[in-house]
Design an enzyme around this catalytic site. Structure first.
Site, PDB file in Angstrom:
ATOM      1  N   ASN A  10       0.866  -1.179   0.000  1.00 18.71           N
ATOM      2  CA  ASN A  10       0.000   0.000   0.000  1.00 18.71           C
ATOM      3  C   ASN A  10       0.902   1.228   0.000  1.00 18.71           C
ATOM      4  O   ASN A  10       1.468   1.580   1.031  1.00 18.71           O
ATOM      5  CB  ASN A  10      -0.912  -0.024   1.236  1.00 18.71           C
ATOM      6  CG  ASN A  10      -1.753   1.233   1.338  1.00 18.71           C
ATOM      7  OD1 ASN A  10      -1.792   2.046   0.406  1.00 18.71           O
ATOM      8  ND2 ASN A  10      -2.417   1.407   2.465  1.00 18.71           N
ATOM      9  N   LYS A  12       0.116   4.228  -0.286  1.00 25.54           N
ATOM     10  CA  LYS A  12      -0.543   5.415   0.300  1.00 25.54           C
ATOM     11  C   LYS A  12      -0.327   6.618  -0.625  1.00 25.54           C
ATOM     12  O   LYS A  12      -0.266   6.442  -1.836  1.00 25.54           O
ATOM     13  CB  LYS A  12      -0.045   5.646   1.727  1.00 25.54           C
ATOM     14  CG  LYS A  12      -0.165   4.370   2.581  1.00 25.54           C
ATOM     15  CD  LYS A  12       0.021   4.589   4.050  1.00 25.54           C
ATOM     16  CE  LYS A  12      -0.145   3.258   4.784  1.00 25.54           C
ATOM     17  NZ  LYS A  12      -0.072   3.370   6.235  1.00 25.54           N
ATOM     18  N   HIS A 100      -9.488   1.434   4.999  1.00 23.22           N
ATOM     19  CA  HIS A 100      -8.212   1.599   5.699  1.00 23.22           C
ATOM     20  C   HIS A 100      -8.411   2.545   6.879  1.00 23.22           C
ATOM     21  O   HIS A 100      -9.201   3.483   6.809  1.00 23.22           O
ATOM     22  CB  HIS A 100      -7.162   2.160   4.724  1.00 23.22           C
ATOM     23  CG  HIS A 100      -5.781   2.086   5.290  1.00 23.22           C
ATOM     24  ND1 HIS A 100      -5.308   3.011   6.191  1.00 23.22           N
ATOM     25  CD2 HIS A 100      -4.784   1.188   5.111  1.00 23.22           C
ATOM     26  CE1 HIS A 100      -4.069   2.677   6.530  1.00 23.22           C
ATOM     27  NE2 HIS A 100      -3.730   1.569   5.889  1.00 23.22           N
ATOM     28  N   GLU A 102      -6.745   4.901   7.915  1.00 26.28           N
ATOM     29  CA  GLU A 102      -6.524   6.326   7.587  1.00 26.28           C
ATOM     30  C   GLU A 102      -7.773   6.923   6.949  1.00 26.28           C
ATOM     31  O   GLU A 102      -8.088   8.092   7.166  1.00 26.28           O
ATOM     32  CB  GLU A 102      -5.294   6.454   6.676  1.00 26.28           C
ATOM     33  CG  GLU A 102      -4.001   6.250   7.463  1.00 26.28           C
ATOM     34  CD  GLU A 102      -2.856   5.643   6.681  1.00 26.28           C
ATOM     35  OE1 GLU A 102      -2.885   5.674   5.441  1.00 26.28           O
ATOM     36  OE2 GLU A 102      -1.929   5.107   7.335  1.00 26.28           O
ATOM     37  N   GLU A 172      -5.154  -4.596  10.681  1.00 28.08           N
ATOM     38  CA  GLU A 172      -4.137  -3.554  10.845  1.00 28.08           C
ATOM     39  C   GLU A 172      -4.415  -2.786  12.135  1.00 28.08           C
ATOM     40  O   GLU A 172      -5.200  -1.828  12.137  1.00 28.08           O
ATOM     41  CB  GLU A 172      -4.189  -2.579   9.666  1.00 28.08           C
ATOM     42  CG  GLU A 172      -3.960  -3.217   8.318  1.00 28.08           C
ATOM     43  CD  GLU A 172      -3.406  -2.229   7.299  1.00 28.08           C
ATOM     44  OE1 GLU A 172      -2.408  -2.551   6.663  1.00 28.08           O
ATOM     45  OE2 GLU A 172      -3.971  -1.116   7.168  1.00 28.08           O
ATOM     46  N   GLY A 178       2.677   2.589  10.805  1.00 22.28           N
ATOM     47  CA  GLY A 178       3.632   3.680  10.643  1.00 22.28           C
ATOM     48  C   GLY A 178       4.351   4.062  11.920  1.00 22.28           C
ATOM     49  O   GLY A 178       5.011   5.102  11.985  1.00 22.28           O
ATOM     50  N   SER A 218       3.588  -1.824  10.366  1.00 22.65           N
ATOM     51  CA  SER A 218       5.038  -1.885  10.576  1.00 22.65           C
ATOM     52  C   SER A 218       5.638  -3.249  10.237  1.00 22.65           C
ATOM     53  O   SER A 218       6.621  -3.682  10.841  1.00 22.65           O
ATOM     54  CB  SER A 218       5.415  -1.477  12.009  1.00 22.65           C
ATOM     55  OG  SER A 218       5.021  -0.140  12.259  1.00 22.65           O
TER      56      SER A 218
HETATM   57  P1  13P Z   1       3.098   0.590   7.629  1.00 22.42           P
HETATM   58  O1  13P Z   1       3.583  -0.704   7.055  1.00 22.42           O
HETATM   59  O2  13P Z   1       3.817   1.793   7.118  1.00 22.42           O
HETATM   60  O3  13P Z   1       3.002   0.537   9.124  1.00 22.42           O
HETATM   61  O4  13P Z   1       1.585   0.775   7.098  1.00 22.42           O
HETATM   62  C1  13P Z   1       0.704  -0.280   7.229  1.00 22.42           C
HETATM   63  C2  13P Z   1      -0.512   0.052   6.469  1.00 22.42           C
HETATM   64  O5  13P Z   1      -1.273   0.926   6.846  1.00 22.42           O
HETATM   65  C3  13P Z   1      -0.758  -0.692   5.224  1.00 22.42           C
HETATM   66  O6  13P Z   1      -2.036  -0.456   4.738  1.00 22.42           O
END
Ligand code: 13P
Length: 256
Positions: A10, A12, A100, A102, A172, A178, A218
């Protein structure tokens, strides 16, 4: 039947088209024929990069799929700034990420909207990678399993078992995204097993046994193997570590 693991990157809101093409090309350059039957690889660039990335992958004839990061539930209409399932289908997307954290947290996506998006993808013949996960506050209250399983039920409401084959869940935990703070394999497995039990309750045991459940938060080449060794973890949805070709390739290899 054994579940084929998925490794999904992903990206982002990272990578311009030029950068996306370079990264896709670097990943494609490392492609090994033996990956073909063993792992499903998916790249999720920003919407604007979907077609250029797919063009690179098609030219190289590698079996790497692309997925949108988000999609609207209506097919068309006055929804400024949105894209629909038929649009991403036309590009050649195989999946969209849905819900997601976010999007839930920053863009006020509700369980109801997530459900509409999942149903729209199913109707359009595409797959959905449905993200669920609890905040640190919910985990500290001891409600992680209850919270996540309720998200799964809400996302899949109204769907029939026969429509479930193109669905995946990505667990997640919000506190692991992150942050560099990964869930331990045992923590992640506990929730993923509960997700599978919920799917069994909704759609029956055979559907639950076939559905892939990914971990995200992560994940990196150093911790992936231990997470992927867990019974109910069938791959990863990776953010930061998917932005570097070498580390993404290592994550793919960790699925073999
Ligand atoms: P990270 O791997 O940067 O923690 O992000 C995970 C994520 O949100 C994947 O959709």
């Amino acid at each position: 039947m054994a579940r084929i693991p998925m490794m999904a990157g992903n990206w982002k809101m990272n990578n311009t088209i030029a950068e996306a093409v370079v990264l896709a090309q670097e990943i494609s350059n490392h492609y090994e024929k033996e990956w073909r039957e063993c792992v499903e690889i998916v790249l999720c660039p920003p919407a604007i990069g979907l077609k250029p990335v797919l063009t690179v992958l098609e030219f190289d004839r590698v079996r790497i799929k692309v997925a949108a990061q988000n999609v609207h539930w209506e097919e068309k209409g006055a929804f400024t700034g949105e894209i629909s399932v038929p649009m991403i289908e036309e590009i050649g997307c195989s999946y969209s990420i849905v819900g997601h954290s976010e999007r839930r947290g920053l863009f006020n996506e509700t369980d109801e909207m997530v459900n509409k998006k999942v149903r729209s993808l199913v109707k359009g013949g595409l797959g959905a990678i449905v993200c669920v996960g609890e905040s640190l506050a919910v985990r500290d209250e001891g409600r992680a399993l209850e919270f996540v399983c309720a998200q799964v039920r809400a996302a899949f409401a109204g769907l029939e078992p026969t429509e479930a084959h193109s669905l995946l869940v990505a667990y997640e935990p919000v506190w692991a995204i992150g942050t560099g703070r990964t869930a331990t394999p045992e923590q992640a497995e506990e929730v993923c097993a509960a997700i599978r039990a919920t799917v069994a309750d909704l759609f029956g045991a055979p559907v639950a046994a076939a559905m892939r459940i990914l971990y995200g938060g992560s994940m990196n080449p150093g911790n992936a193997a231990a997470l992927l060794a867990m019974e109910d973890i069938d791959g990863g949805l990776v953010g930061g570590a998917s932005l570097d070709a070498k580390s993404f390739v290592q994550l793919v290899e960790a699925c073999l």
